[in-house]
Structure formats: structure tokens, C-alpha cells
Design a protein around this motif. Structure first.
Motif, PDB file in Angstrom:
ATOM      1  N   GLY A 273       0.829  -1.197   0.000  1.00  0.00           N
ATOM      2  CA  GLY A 273       0.000   0.000   0.000  1.00  0.00           C
ATOM      3  C   GLY A 273       0.860   1.242   0.000  1.00  0.00           C
ATOM      4  N   TRP A 274       0.400   2.298  -0.649  1.00  0.00           N
ATOM      5  CA  TRP A 274       1.181   3.527  -0.728  1.00  0.00           C
ATOM      6  C   TRP A 274       1.393   4.163   0.650  1.00  0.00           C
ATOM      7  CZ3 TRP A 274       3.706   3.013  -4.756  1.00  0.00           C
ATOM      8  CH2 TRP A 274       3.175   2.801  -6.018  1.00  0.00           C
ATOM      9  N   ALA A 275       0.549   3.832   1.630  1.00  0.00           N
ATOM     10  CA  ALA A 275       0.724   4.364   2.980  1.00  0.00           C
ATOM     11  C   ALA A 275       1.547   3.445   3.862  1.00  0.00           C
ATOM     12  CB  ALA A 275      -0.641   4.622   3.630  1.00  0.00           C
TER      13      ALA A 275
ATOM     14  N   GLY B 167      -2.030  -0.734  -3.675  1.00  0.00           N
ATOM     15  CA  GLY B 167      -3.205   0.109  -3.544  1.00  0.00           C
ATOM     16  C   GLY B 167      -2.919   1.314  -2.661  1.00  0.00           C
ATOM     17  N   PRO B 168      -3.956   2.029  -2.236  1.00  0.00           N
ATOM     18  CA  PRO B 168      -3.750   3.212  -1.395  1.00  0.00           C
ATOM     19  C   PRO B 168      -3.559   2.882   0.075  1.00  0.00           C
ATOM     20  CG  PRO B 168      -6.080   2.910  -1.812  1.00  0.00           C
ATOM     21  CD  PRO B 168      -5.367   1.827  -2.603  1.00  0.00           C
TER      22      PRO B 168
ATOM     23  N   LEU C  31       2.280  -5.382 -12.878  1.00  0.00           N
ATOM     24  CA  LEU C  31       1.924  -4.556 -11.721  1.00  0.00           C
ATOM     25  C   LEU C  31       0.550  -3.945 -11.934  1.00  0.00           C
ATOM     26  CD1 LEU C  31       5.134  -2.475 -10.882  1.00  0.00           C
ATOM     27  CD2 LEU C  31       3.829  -3.806  -9.224  1.00  0.00           C
ATOM     28  N   ARG C  32      -0.289  -4.055 -10.913  1.00  0.00           N
ATOM     29  CA  ARG C  32      -1.527  -3.287 -10.884  1.00  0.00           C
ATOM     30  C   ARG C  32      -1.410  -2.308  -9.727  1.00  0.00           C
ATOM     31  NH1 ARG C  32      -5.637  -8.141 -10.609  1.00  0.00           N
ATOM     32  NH2 ARG C  32      -3.744  -9.192  -9.899  1.00  0.00           N
ATOM     33  N   VAL C  33      -1.473  -1.025 -10.034  1.00  0.00           N
ATOM     34  CA  VAL C  33      -1.243  -0.011  -9.008  1.00  0.00           C
ATOM     35  C   VAL C  33      -2.356   1.023  -9.042  1.00  0.00           C
ATOM     36  CG1 VAL C  33       1.261  -0.323  -9.041  1.00  0.00           C
ATOM     37  CG2 VAL C  33       0.219   1.366 -10.540  1.00  0.00           C
TER      38      VAL C  33
ATOM     39  N   VAL D 137      -4.273   1.361 -12.579  1.00  0.00           N
ATOM     40  CA  VAL D 137      -3.568   1.257 -13.850  1.00  0.00           C
ATOM     41  C   VAL D 137      -2.708   0.003 -13.819  1.00  0.00           C
ATOM     42  CG1 VAL D 137      -3.533   3.761 -14.158  1.00  0.00           C
ATOM     43  CG2 VAL D 137      -1.557   2.627 -13.134  1.00  0.00           C
ATOM     44  N   GLY D 138      -2.397  -0.505 -14.992  1.00  0.00           N
ATOM     45  CA  GLY D 138      -1.528  -1.662 -15.102  1.00  0.00           C
ATOM     46  C   GLY D 138      -0.273  -1.312 -15.870  1.00  0.00           C
TER      47      GLY D 138
END
Length: 675
Positions: free
Chosen positions: A243-245, A268-269, A312-314, A334-335
């Protein structure tokens, strides 16, 4: 959240003892289809020190029965010396822990209800040891799902960052583990021998912190268990999730780039949580369904289409104003079919600066010691005060380089980096860089950050003092991000020599001189039709809504008695204090009558003008009771430093219904070799 009870297969639950090679037995809970001995299934293992009978019981109930209902034996095992397992636990990720894990994998594969195929999964500790055990290649282990984990125990964990001591989590996590490893086994599981087993644990207890501080460079201690030392050792199929956090998100990018076997990544976020748990920052996803595709692909031999997904799926987050929690981060999935690469180079000389240039054109950086009090939590867990607040105050304590207002949105995806041509006036110093999104109203949102202990600029495995006033080029890698800066906003790079309490300061204040003409910011961008041929998919990345098994029926206990995070400043002394309740949420009353209560407080103090005034402390109180049985744990860990040494003082007190069981105190003095 969708709660499932109508599973394809009916589930039975067993508690069992699993033997290891030396006769020590590990306690396990197994959820499996009731007919698995007639129609065998693959096994999934989650292997943790956090106590399946209480601390992780709520989380375990969400996922293990779900997997079992979909045709797997889902197994939760307590590490040796934790929960109700036998033996003692003396550190993280020891050779004994990993060897026990290999024993468990083989035991599972040999059971009559198992097909012989095994997968491992986990978040944080369980994600770590899943990768580490995969690197040992037990034959039945075919696939891994690792969430919020690391491949680098030295430079991407709770101990060091950029070669610098993590002031915010090195002592705090050591204090947490001091309390956690001192918890007794449950008499309802082990019977009358619980007190004997508890005494064995207490007699073996040693503070982890002294060990971690005794290895200030990347040596054999840290190389053990770090998959980055030999990615080729892992041949199991790996689904890496972050996760981005979460501080471990960079691991996902490294794994998809370096693992030789089948691999996919999802970022993910999210905070330091499983992605199906609906806590900030959201949105959550149908993580269990996604992992089931992985298990079916590699443990049952079904083509689920998951290997047709992008590498990557981000989640590319929209730019937002600063906040300490976001119930939902707006953005889009996005992939990408290759790890993001750095493409745009922005010379610092082309940015505006908040500092006046010296006569020789250099910019001076010398920041107060409390720069960093608005850094937020190192491990966000989805709590209200986790994330960094408005960075304007931090920016004011730093030297900032600002772009002009952006003419169009700037999509950053990957790891930014800065190169600095600079000098330093002392042999030991840190440099910290933050990337911020500055809105037209002046508010500043943290996007990414990075740290470099200048003693480690030539390698994390060595200590190289800086020759005073010598000019060198250094590189600071920032953490990965997926973030779109809006048009009209400014991109800000903030540089400081301090970042308390995230980074423990060296023993003296430092002054850096930066040659902006020889320094640059390097940004990885997410653009369709990128010149290096990287394909970016902006449509078609979707996930199911979150789904879990029926929740465990329990009652939450009372929470902490103070604010979750509080920053105070004593004006006349210049002392700053950050007080934190980690709020892990372990306080609960369980269906079997067990009352589990925990209270913790972390405190970080420093004076603005004195790096040697830094103090970090962690205090824990844990109480367990059921009927007439009770057990209590109290621990205090405090860390300070002189110019030459770290000083660690630790207290451990335990009692039960009959009185004091053990009281132990330690004092360690560890030379500062490079941190």
C-alpha cells in the motif's frame, strides 16, 4: 463489505500440535472442508508470533474459514515461544523459526486431507517469513502471497532507513516485542503447565533492541532472511501486495523486477493492513477473491487468468489536500508491464529556493533537531492520526526547492530520487528529502520521502566518515509513490539534516552546502505511450468488492485514555515531545471469557538545538484474565545516546494471581559505529 456464510464446501475446525525436528511442538488451528480426507485439498499456512487464540483471532476469523469454504485447508500456526506453542523466542526470523516453518510445510503436505501442495501467506511478519521460507525451497511450497513485507531486513524494515537508525520504530518495536514475547500461554490450551512454560519464556527473555543496535551496518545478521541477497533462491510463485501508505511498498517493485519465477504485484492506497479490511485509506478490494485466483492457479493447476494481468496493478492516487486519514483516496487503477523507470530529470538550479545562495552559489542546509515532528506514523494502521498533516511547518524548518505552477497534471509512479553535489562540515550526518504537493492556498501534502546516513553513502555494509568540507555527489532514493499532482499546483523538494523522531540524530549538528547546478530531482512518470516502450493500461483494471467470512463474536474493550498522537513544545527550554498511542486494537473480550487488555505509550523528546537530548521510550501494560486466572505484563524500554554510544534501559515485570512471577532489568551500552 460482503459477509459470506454460504461456502461451496462445509468447514470443520481442529486445534492440533505440530511436531518439529527437535521435539518442540507448535500449536495450530486448521480450518478445512469437512470431507477433505475423502477429497483432499491444498494447504495454506499463516505463521506468526501474534497469538491465534486472542490477538489475531478477529482477523483470522475473516479469512481462514473463507479459504476453507473454497476448498483449502487454511492453517494458522503460532511461532515457537509464542501463543500456546512450546519453546522460547529470542529474536525475529531466526534460523530456528525458519527451520520450524519448513517442518510445518512438510507436515501439512503429509496429512491425509492434503494434496501435497502448500501455499504460504501473511502480512508483515507472516509476509516476511513466507518469502524467507520460500527461499529455503521446501518442495511442497508452491506459491506465496506476501502483503506489506520486505525483502531487505536491514534497509526496509523497522530498524534502519537509508542506513540511519529509525528513532520512531527501532525502540518502539523492540518495546512492543518485549511485551509480546512475555505473554503467557493460555491455560485453556496447555493446561496446568502454563506457568512452567511462561517461566521458561521469561528466563530466556532478552531485549531485542540491544541486538539490533549491535549491527549498525548491513552484515551477516541482516543478510540472513533478506531475500534481496539472492532473489534466485525463490522459485515459488509470488503475489506481492503493498500500500502507498505502508513503509514496505518498495518491496513490491523490487520483487516483480527481480524474482525469476512467476510473480505479480498489486499496490493500492492502503496502510499496513490486508486490503479487504475497510480502514483508511480506502478503497478496499476483494483481496480474498484475488488471492483465491492465485492459489487456484498454482496449487490446483487451474488457469484463472491471473497471469494475463499486467505485471503490476497499481492505484494512481489523485492529488489531495493534507489530512491524517482519508476514508477513501480518489484515483484509478492502472496496469504496467514493467517496473516504472525514472525518465524526467529536473535540475535543482531550475527550481526556486527558500534559502539565500552563498557567494559561491551553494545553498546552506542546517535544520533544527525537531524537524520531523509532523512526519506521521511510520506504520499507519488505519487510525485517525496516522498520516502526515499539512507539511507547511516542516517545510519552514527545511530548505525548499519549488517548481513553477504545473501547466498540466504530473503523474508520478515509482521511486523518485535526488542527486546532491554537496559538502558537509562534520564526519557524521544525515540528509533527508521530502517531495510535496503544494496547492495554490499554500497547503503542502507529503508525496514521498527518503533518508541517507552520509556514513553509508558508499554502501550500507560499511562506515565512511565524510571528509569535512569535501565535495561529493550523493544519491537519495525516495519511497515509491503513485500520485498525480494537479495542474496549477507546485512540486516541492524539501531538504533537511534532521528528521526526528523518524531518524535518530548523529551526535553533532551538521551543515550541508549544496551546489544546485550539480544537483537534480529524478521523477518516474506514468504516461501512456512512454518513450522507453513501457506499456501502461489505464482501463480494465477492476477488483471485486471486499468479502470475508462471518466475524468473530467478541466485545471490544475500553480504549486508551489519551489522544492518539500529541505534539507539545516547551518554549523556554526548546524541548519538543511527540507522544503516541500505537492503538493496535488488541483490547477485547472473547467468546470463551478471555479478557485481553493492552495499554501502550511511546514518547519521543528532543531539544531543538541539541541532538544528544534525543530520548525515545516505550511503555506497555498487558492484562489477561479468565475467571480466577490472571496474568499481567509491564515493560519499559528507553533509548538515549551520547556522542559515542547508544544507551538502552529495559524493565520487564510480570505477575499472576499469586503475585510477582518475574522482575528483570537490563542496561546496555552499545558503541555508535556508524549511526
Amino acid at each position: 463489505m460482503r459477509i459470506r456464510t454460504d461456502f461451496p464446501r462445509r468447514v470443520v475446525v481442529d486445534d492440533v500440535w505440530i511436531p518439529t525436528r527437535d521435539g518442540t511442538r507448535l500449536h495450530a488451528r486448521i480450518w478445512r472442508p469437512v470431507d477433505a480426507e475423502v477429497d483432499p485439498v491444498p494447504a495454506l499456512l499463516e505463521y506468526l508470533p501474534y497469538r491465534k487464540d486472542d490477538w489475531t483471532a478477529v482477523r483470522d476469523a475473516q479469512r481462514h474459514p473463507w479459504y476453507a469454504g473454497h476448498g483449502y485447508a487454511s492453517v494458522r500456526v503460532d511461532l515457537r515461544g509464542s501463543g500456546s506453542s512450546e519453546g522460547v523466542m529470542v529474536d525475529e526470523y531466526t534460523e530456528v523459526e525458519l527451520a520450524d516453518g519448513v517442518d510445518v510445510v512438510h507436515w501439512l503436505a503429509e496429512q491425509p486431507w492434503c494434496t501435497g501442495a502448500v501455499g504460504m501467506f501473511g502480512i508483515s511478519w507472516g509476509g516476511f517469513n513466507s518469502l524467507q521460507i520460500a527461499a529455503l525451497r521446501p518442495e511442497p511450497l508452491k506459491a506465496v502471497v506476501t502483503a506489506c513485507s520486505t525483502d531487505d531486513r536491514y534497509d526496509n524494515d523497522v530498524h534502519y532507513i537509508g542506513g540511519a537508525v529509525l528513532g520512531i520504530d527501532m525502540p518502539a518495536w523492540a518495546g512492543t516485542m518485549q511485551a509480546f514475547t512475555a505473554r503467557p500461554p493460555d491455560p485453556a490450551v496447555v493446561g496446568e503447565r502454563w506457568r512452567e512454560m511462561w517461566k521458561e519464556r521469561l528466563d530466556a527473555a532478552e531485549p531485542f533492541l540491544a541486538t539490533w543496535l549491535s549491527h549498525q551496518e548491513r552484515d551477516a545478521y541482516w543478510c540472513h532472511g533478506s531475500v534481496c541477497q539472492d532473489y534466485a533462491s525463490v522459485d515459488a510463485a509470488v503475489l506481492a501486495v503493498g500500500g502507498w501508505a505502508d513503509p514496505y511498498r518498495d518491496t513490491v517493485l523490487r520483487l516483480v523486477e527481480n524474482l525469476p519465477g512467476p510473480v505479480r504485484g498489486i499496490v493500492g492506497p492502503w496502510a499496513h493492513r490486508y486490503p479487504d479490511i475497510e480502514l483508511p485509506p480506502g478503497p478496499a478490494i476483494g483481496f480474498l477473491q484475488e488471492t483465491l485466483r492465485w492459489w487456484d492457479q498454482w496449487l490446483k493447476g487451474r488457469d484463472t487468468g491471473i497471469m494475463d494481468e499486467p505485471l503490476l496493478r497499481v492505484y494512481l492516487q489523485d492529488g489531495v489536500g493534507p489530512a491524517t486519514a482519508y476514508p477513501r483516496r480518489e484515483g484509478r487503477w492502472v496496469g504496467v508491464d514493467a517496473p516504472p523507470s525514472t525518465r524526467r530529470v529536473i535540475p535543482l538550479s531550475g527550481l526556486g529556493t527558500s534559502a539565500l545562495a552563498e557567494p559561491d552559489g551553494t545553498v546552506v542546509v542546517r535544520t533544527p533537531q525537531h524537524t520531523g515532528v509532523d512526519a506521521g506514523r511510520f506504520f499507519p494502521f488505519g487510525n485517525p492520526s496516522d498520516l502526515p498533516p499539512d507539511q507547511r511547518a516542516e517545510d519552514g524548518r527545511s530548505v525548499c526547492f519549488d517548481s513553477a505552477p504545473l501547466a498540466e497534471p504530473l503523474p508520478v509512479l515509482g521511486r523518485p530520487a535526488i542527486t546532491l553535489r554537496m559538502s558537509c562540515d562534520v564526519p557524521r550526518a544525515n540528509v533527508v528529502a521530502r517531495l510535496c504537493d503544494v496547492a495554490p492556498d499554500g497547503s503542502s501534502t507529503l508525496v514521498s520521502r527518503g533518508v541517507l546516513n552520509l556514513m553509508k553513502r558508499h554502501g550500507r555494509d560499511r562506515a565512511t566518515p565524510w571528509p569535512p568540507d569535501q565535495v561529493e555527489d550523493v544519491r537519495i532514493d525516495l519511497t515509491a509513490t503513485g500520485y498525480v499532482l494537479p495542474a496549477g499546483h507546485r512540486l516541492r523538494l524539501a531538504v533537511s539534516t534532521t528528521y526526528w523522531p523518524w531518524v535518530w540524530p548523529h551526535g553533532e549538528e551538521a551543515t550541508l552546502r549544496i551546489d544546485t547546478a550539480g544537483s537534480a530531482l529524478r521523477l518516474p512518470l506514468c504516461e501512456d505511450g512512454a518513450p522507453d516502450g513501457q506499456r501502461v493500461t489505464f482501463d480494465g483494471i477492476v477488483f471485486d468488492e471486499p468479502e470475508q467470512a462471518a466475524p468473530l463474536e467478541h466485545r471490544p474493550g475500553t480504549g486508551g485514555d489519551g489522544p492518539e498522537r500529541m505534539v507539545t513544545h516547551v518554549v523556554d527550554t526548546g524541548e519538543w515531545t511527540v507522544a503516541v498511542d500505537p492503538n493496535y486494537g488488541g483490547t477485547r473480550v472473547f467468546p470463551d471469557g478471555l479478557h485481553y487488555t493492552e495499554r501502550a505509550r511511546e514518547t519521543y523528546r528532543i531539544r531543538a538545538d541539541d541532538p544528544l537530548s534525543a530520548t525515545a521510550s516505550s511503555e506497555w501494560h498487558i492484562d489477561l484474565s479468565r475467571g480466577e486466572w490472571r496474568a499481567s505484563i509491564h515493560t519499559v524500554t528507553e533509548m538515549t545516546a551520547t556522542y559515542d554510544d547508544f544507551v538502552v534501559e529495559t524493565l520487564l515485570e510480570t505477575s499472576d494471581s499469586d503475585g510477582v512471577v518475574a522482575k528483570r532489568e537490563w542496561r546496555h551500552r552499545i558503541p555508535r559505529t556508524s549511526a
